[in-house]
Design a protein around this motif. Structure first.
Motif, PDB file in Angstrom:
ATOM      1  N   HIS A 189       0.961  -1.140  -0.177  1.00 10.74           N
ATOM      2  CA  HIS A 189       0.007   0.066   0.130  1.00 10.74           C
ATOM      3  C   HIS A 189       0.896   1.136  -0.072  1.00 10.74           C
ATOM      4  N   ASP A 190       1.919   1.083   0.765  1.00 11.55           N
ATOM      5  CA  ASP A 190       2.604   2.497   1.052  1.00 11.55           C
ATOM      6  C   ASP A 190       3.760   2.586   0.044  1.00 11.55           C
ATOM      7  N   VAL A 191       4.271   1.606  -0.599  1.00 12.07           N
ATOM      8  CA  VAL A 191       5.380   1.710  -1.799  1.00 12.07           C
ATOM      9  C   VAL A 191       4.826   1.555  -3.052  1.00 12.07           C
ATOM     10  N   VAL A 192       4.229   0.290  -3.460  1.00 13.77           N
ATOM     11  CA  VAL A 192       3.940  -0.085  -4.619  1.00 13.77           C
ATOM     12  C   VAL A 192       2.857   0.804  -5.390  1.00 13.77           C
ATOM     13  N   SER A 193       1.683   1.062  -4.334  1.00 11.30           N
ATOM     14  CA  SER A 193       0.667   1.413  -5.052  1.00 11.30           C
ATOM     15  C   SER A 193       0.763   3.038  -5.176  1.00 11.30           C
ATOM     16  N   HIS A 194       1.843   3.549  -4.523  1.00 14.62           N
ATOM     17  CA  HIS A 194       1.963   5.059  -4.581  1.00 14.62           C
ATOM     18  C   HIS A 194       2.750   5.062  -5.886  1.00 14.62           C
ATOM     19  N   GLN A 195       3.887   4.094  -5.968  1.00 11.74           N
ATOM     20  CA  GLN A 195       4.673   4.338  -7.142  1.00 11.74           C
ATOM     21  C   GLN A 195       3.737   4.079  -8.487  1.00 11.74           C
ATOM     22  N   VAL A 196       2.914   3.192  -8.352  1.00 10.84           N
ATOM     23  CA  VAL A 196       2.115   2.888  -9.694  1.00 10.84           C
ATOM     24  C   VAL A 196       1.149   4.288  -9.748  1.00 10.84           C
ATOM     25  N   THR A 197       0.522   4.894  -8.933  1.00  7.67           N
ATOM     26  CA  THR A 197      -0.172   6.027  -8.987  1.00  7.67           C
ATOM     27  C   THR A 197       0.863   6.998  -9.432  1.00  7.67           C
ATOM     28  N   LEU A 198       1.966   7.371  -9.293  1.00  5.61           N
ATOM     29  CA  LEU A 198       2.945   8.242  -9.805  1.00  5.61           C
ATOM     30  C   LEU A 198       3.150   8.051 -11.232  1.00  5.61           C
ATOM     31  N   ILE A 199       3.227   6.675 -11.711  1.00  6.97           N
ATOM     32  CA  ILE A 199       3.453   6.362 -12.985  1.00  6.97           C
ATOM     33  C   ILE A 199       2.121   6.592 -13.686  1.00  6.97           C
ATOM     34  N   ALA A 200       0.985   6.445 -13.327  1.00  9.43           N
ATOM     35  CA  ALA A 200      -0.279   6.939 -13.967  1.00  9.43           C
ATOM     36  C   ALA A 200      -0.293   8.619 -14.133  1.00  9.43           C
ATOM     37  N   VAL A 201       0.088   9.166 -13.228  1.00 11.36           N
ATOM     38  CA  VAL A 201      -0.025  10.704 -13.292  1.00 11.36           C
ATOM     39  C   VAL A 201       1.095  11.118 -14.300  1.00 11.36           C
ATOM     40  N   GLN A 202       2.322  10.515 -14.335  1.00  8.68           N
ATOM     41  CA  GLN A 202       3.070  10.841 -15.354  1.00  8.68           C
ATOM     42  C   GLN A 202       2.721  10.445 -16.914  1.00  8.68           C
ATOM     43  N   ALA A 203       2.070   9.287 -16.923  1.00  3.91           N
ATOM     44  CA  ALA A 203       1.340   8.806 -18.162  1.00  3.91           C
ATOM     45  C   ALA A 203       0.441   9.843 -18.559  1.00  3.91           C
ATOM     46  N   GLY A 204      -0.575  10.389 -17.594  1.00  7.52           N
ATOM     47  CA  GLY A 204      -1.515  11.461 -18.075  1.00  7.52           C
ATOM     48  C   GLY A 204      -0.836  12.546 -18.625  1.00  7.52           C
ATOM     49  N   GLY A 205       0.213  12.990 -17.821  1.00  6.48           N
ATOM     50  CA  GLY A 205       0.903  14.212 -18.332  1.00  6.48           C
ATOM     51  C   GLY A 205       1.439  14.038 -19.606  1.00  6.48           C
ATOM     52  N   MET A 206       2.194  12.813 -20.021  1.00  7.97           N
ATOM     53  CA  MET A 206       2.564  12.425 -21.503  1.00  7.97           C
ATOM     54  C   MET A 206       1.276  12.310 -22.395  1.00  7.97           C
ATOM     55  N   GLN A 207       0.263  11.789 -21.857  1.00  7.36           N
ATOM     56  CA  GLN A 207      -0.846  11.750 -22.887  1.00  7.36           C
ATOM     57  C   GLN A 207      -1.218  13.297 -23.460  1.00  7.36           C
ATOM     58  N   MET A 208      -1.266  14.157 -22.338  1.00  3.49           N
ATOM     59  CA  MET A 208      -1.744  15.607 -22.843  1.00  3.49           C
ATOM     60  C   MET A 208      -0.661  16.194 -23.793  1.00  3.49           C
ATOM     61  N   ALA A 209       0.683  15.930 -23.478  1.00  5.43           N
ATOM     62  CA  ALA A 209       1.483  16.692 -23.837  1.00  5.43           C
ATOM     63  C   ALA A 209       2.227  15.991 -25.096  1.00  5.43           C
ATOM     64  N   GLY A 210       1.783  14.876 -25.660  1.00  8.61           N
ATOM     65  CA  GLY A 210       2.242  14.207 -26.570  1.00  8.61           C
ATOM     66  C   GLY A 210       2.477  14.778 -27.841  1.00  8.61           C
ATOM     67  N   ARG A 211       3.519  14.462 -28.566  1.00  5.92           N
ATOM     68  CA  ARG A 211       3.776  15.173 -29.927  1.00  5.92           C
ATOM     69  C   ARG A 211       2.959  14.643 -30.802  1.00  5.92           C
ATOM     70  N   ASP A 212       2.481  13.286 -30.904  1.00  2.00           N
ATOM     71  CA  ASP A 212       1.751  12.717 -32.118  1.00  2.00           C
ATOM     72  C   ASP A 212       0.805  11.909 -31.347  1.00  2.00           C
ATOM     73  N   GLU A 213      -0.272  11.226 -32.175  1.00  3.02           N
ATOM     74  CA  GLU A 213      -1.276  10.348 -31.599  1.00  3.02           C
ATOM     75  C   GLU A 213      -0.804   9.221 -31.458  1.00  3.02           C
TER      76      GLU A 213
END
Length: 396
Positions: free
Chosen positions: A202-226
């Protein structure tokens, strides 16, 4: 034959005899005769003693001895009564075997020591009268010795049998208690390991996966192509699925009560009121949501309220809370607002990942999450989700 050879042969013979006796005793312990066969043997011996032991006995004496033999049939259920029924035959006829067996039964099955002592004294007196009045000092000594043997021997053997049975029972109880202690110790160790693993996940793995999801959301918004945005979207979706599976695994690991564990049922709107009641906060609730909402939407609403109440307890103790929920313009609209803290603020660390996870859940369901301070010094959370998970209405 030399003396050394004789000693060697005697030693070997002694060892063989000990081995044979031990094997015989083990066989007797593991092949006990049925109780009815033992009682039949005792009754037969008592009948033989009554009929054959005294020559010239009258019919009345023989009858008393036979009554004493028949009384042995009661010795397991009524040991004192059986012994009492053997006394006329002991004093009048020939019931030495019957009275000795009955006295042994009292020692083996009676807990009252005074009853054992009284029975032994009566047996001593009765056997002394049975062997006849002594004539000389030697006869007196012999009579006393035989009476003591027949009085103390059966009662002593009975006490040994009773003690052995008690010790055996205690040993069984001790072994059972030790086995239970070992099982409990293993269960405690297993629970600790599972709790530690659940905490780490809960304290390590889920937090790290959540951060990966947030970063992926940022990449999705700032992606250069489809294509790049598609990869980021896939990563985010996989992270959300992984988080859900991790939550289920944590629930399993935190469950208690043995190895046969089941995944706890997922919360729904029906559980919302209990969550609010258990929070212990001053809460006013105005939630009017249909229970026909899809399971993902119901879980999202429940987790949203749960996270909001947790934040109130942490950052605004004793604050008044207002929860509203309704379906408006085709969307599920849920708000949780609280006033300023009225108690001492708890200095608890907060990472903000709970709200981030709720935002991700809302985004996957096509909704949105908003949060921020209010004008009166409180805080408000606003969740909005589409109701497209509503099942179609049944045909009229």
């Amino acid at each position: 034959m030399s003396a050394r050879r004789i000693r060697r042969l005697a030693k070997a013979t002694d060892g063989r005899l000990d081995t044979a006796v031990d094997a015989g005793l083990r066989w007797v312990r593991t092949h006990r005769a049925p109780w009815w066969l033992v009682d039949a043997f005792f009754v037969a011996a008592a009948v033989a003693d009554a009929v054959l032991d005294i020559s010239g006995a009258t019919q009345f004496e023989t009858a008393m001895s036979l009554v004493a033999a028949a009384a042995l049939l009661l010795r397991r259920r009524l040991p004192v009564t059986a012994f009492a029924l053997t006394l006329p035959g002991l004093f009048i006829g020939s019931a030495v075997v019957a009275s000795a067996v009955a006295l042994f039964t009292i020692g083996a099955r009676t807990q009252r020591r005074w009853v054992m002592l009284l029975a032994a004294v009566v047996e001593f007196v009765g056997f002394s009268g049975f062997v006849g009045p002594p004539q000389t000092l030697d006869d007196i000594v012999v009579s006393i010795i035989y009476a003591l043997i027949f009085a103390l021997g059966p009662i002593s053997i009975g006490l040994l049998v009773q003690t052995r049975a008690s010790l055996t029972e205690r040993l069984v109880e001790r072994d059972a208690a030790r086995a239970d202690e070992r099982r409990q110790a293993a269960a405690v160790a297993l629970s600790r390991e599972r709790a530690l693993l659940a905490r780490e996940m809960h304290d390590v793995v889920s937090h790290q996966v959540t951060l990966i999801a947030v970063q992926a959301g940022g990449m999705q918004m700032a992606g250069r192509d489809e294509a790049e945005r598609g990869f980021a979207r896939t990563i985010r979706q996989l992270c959300v699925v992984t988080l859900q599976e991790l939550r289920e695994m944590v629930q399993v690991l935190r469950a208690s009560g043995g190895t046969d564990r089941e995944i706890a049922p997922q919360p729904v709107l029906a559980d919302l009121q209990r969550l609010i009641d258990d929070s212990g906060l001053d809460t006013r609730t105005d939630v009017v949501l249909p229970e026909t909402l899809g399971q993902p939407v119901q879980r999202a609403v429940y987790r949203f309220v749960q996270e909001a109440l947790t934040n109130v307890r942490k950052h605004a103790p004793d604050a008044a809370v207002h929860i509203t929920g309704l379906v408006e313009d085709g969307d599920v609209d849920v708000r949780v607002s609280n006033g300023p803290a009225r108690g001492a603020r708890l200095e608890l660390p907060g990472s903000g990942l709970g709200l981030i996870g709720l935002g991700e859940r809302a985004s996957l369901l096509g909704g949105s999450l908003e949060s921020g301070p209010t004008d009166d010094g409180g805080f408000a959370l606003h969740l909005r989700l589409p109701v497209e998970h509503l099942p179609p209405a049944p045909a009229a």
